[in-house]
Design an enzyme around this catalytic site. Sequence first.
Site, PDB file in Angstrom:
ATOM      1  N   ASP A  31     -12.615 -16.200 -10.560  1.00 47.27           N
ATOM      2  CA  ASP A  31     -11.762 -15.315 -10.366  1.00 47.27           C
ATOM      3  C   ASP A  31     -11.865 -15.032  -8.822  1.00 47.27           C
ATOM      4  OD1 ASP A  31     -10.073 -12.989 -10.714  1.00 47.27           O
ATOM      5  OD2 ASP A  31     -11.791 -11.617 -11.184  1.00 47.27           O
ATOM      6  N   TRP A  36      -8.173 -13.635  -2.261  1.00 48.40           N
ATOM      7  CA  TRP A  36      -8.665 -14.432  -1.225  1.00 48.40           C
ATOM      8  C   TRP A  36      -7.580 -14.734  -0.400  1.00 48.40           C
ATOM      9  CZ3 TRP A  36      -7.373 -19.131   0.811  1.00 48.40           C
ATOM     10  CH2 TRP A  36      -8.196 -19.491   1.724  1.00 48.40           C
ATOM     11  N   HIS A  48      -4.671 -20.492  -4.597  1.00 52.54           N
ATOM     12  CA  HIS A  48      -4.984 -21.236  -5.967  1.00 52.54           C
ATOM     13  C   HIS A  48      -5.410 -22.780  -5.403  1.00 52.54           C
ATOM     14  CE1 HIS A  48      -4.138 -18.634  -8.789  1.00 52.54           C
ATOM     15  NE2 HIS A  48      -2.551 -18.519  -8.472  1.00 52.54           N
ATOM     16  N   SER A  76      -6.658 -19.101 -18.695  1.00 48.60           N
ATOM     17  CA  SER A  76      -6.603 -18.423 -19.845  1.00 48.60           C
ATOM     18  C   SER A  76      -5.469 -18.016 -20.762  1.00 48.60           C
ATOM     19  CB  SER A  76      -7.237 -16.845 -19.443  1.00 48.60           C
ATOM     20  OG  SER A  76      -6.290 -16.032 -19.131  1.00 48.60           O
ATOM     21  N   ARG A  82       1.741 -13.986 -16.373  1.00 49.84           N
ATOM     22  CA  ARG A  82       1.766 -13.970 -15.127  1.00 49.84           C
ATOM     23  C   ARG A  82       3.299 -14.344 -14.732  1.00 49.84           C
ATOM     24  NH1 ARG A  82      -3.673 -15.613 -11.990  1.00 49.84           N
ATOM     25  NH2 ARG A  82      -5.186 -14.306 -13.217  1.00 49.84           N
ATOM     26  N   LEU A 142     -22.425 -35.740 -16.165  1.00 50.12           N
ATOM     27  CA  LEU A 142     -21.886 -34.309 -16.305  1.00 50.12           C
ATOM     28  C   LEU A 142     -20.797 -34.109 -17.227  1.00 50.12           C
ATOM     29  CD1 LEU A 142     -21.984 -31.206 -15.282  1.00 50.12           C
ATOM     30  CD2 LEU A 142     -20.243 -32.033 -13.508  1.00 50.12           C
ATOM     31  N   GLU A 218     -27.070 -15.662 -20.018  1.00 49.36           N
ATOM     32  CA  GLU A 218     -27.268 -14.770 -19.115  1.00 49.36           C
ATOM     33  C   GLU A 218     -25.991 -14.910 -18.296  1.00 49.36           C
ATOM     34  OE1 GLU A 218     -30.150 -13.383 -18.576  1.00 49.36           O
ATOM     35  OE2 GLU A 218     -30.941 -14.108 -20.391  1.00 49.36           O
TER      36      GLU A 218
END
Length: 253
Positions: A31, A36, A48, A76, A82, A142, A218
């Site tokens: 976010d 920014w 972006h 999302s 948007r 990964l 967490e």
Amino acid sequence: MTKEDDQVLSGSDHPVAGAACLPEHVAIIMDGNGRWANMRGLPLLAGHRAGAEAVQRTVTVAIKRGVKWLTLYAFSSENWRRTPGEVADLTGLLRFYLRHKVAELSREGVRLRIIGDLTRFPPDIQEEARRAEQVTMGNDRLVLVLALSYGGRADIVQAAARMAQAVARGDIAADEIDESLFASALLTAGMPDPDLVVRTSGESRLSNFLLWQSAYAELVFLDTPWPDFDEAHFDTVLEIYSRRERRFGARPA
């Protein structure tokens, strides 16, 4: 965040958590691209683009630290609301990175997996996304999961529908449905639940991200806007995670 977490964030150094307390799966709500850009008097697209660069930095440090799963909330289901111009900018960046950065990811041993409703994207992006998953399938350093047109509630609803259909077909009995079986119908089937969920830019909510999967994660919320997220911030959240006592609902010993 706890007072202890605040002390970690305000420290001058950024210690790295030991391997014994390293989260297997880190999920990030990225976010703050717009904030920014606004703070710098730049167009939204610049934010972006800076956010996309932060993604590359984060993937690199996740590999260095030995994190095995990294899930990024890239687009999302609500982002479709948007302005058409911003949606076009976001989908354009996604198209560019799928076409031009996947080979680099593959060389680093990264496997790409995508969750969400890809059917809402243009056909060429759908094709590029599936191609990226295919060409990186054999990598295991990964797993980078991109949540694209993803919503946690929609994920749960589609899983419930799949369970109902299976019962109607006679494949399973209703009383056979447990948490494990239900989880196998989610878009994240086969993935470990996130151990750590991070959100940047000062907001303290999940915003419909991995709602089922984050039940015992967490949570860490940072004021830093996503484009400024770097190796030091990643190490900070790993350190915060290492200080948490994970109980999974049990009382402390």
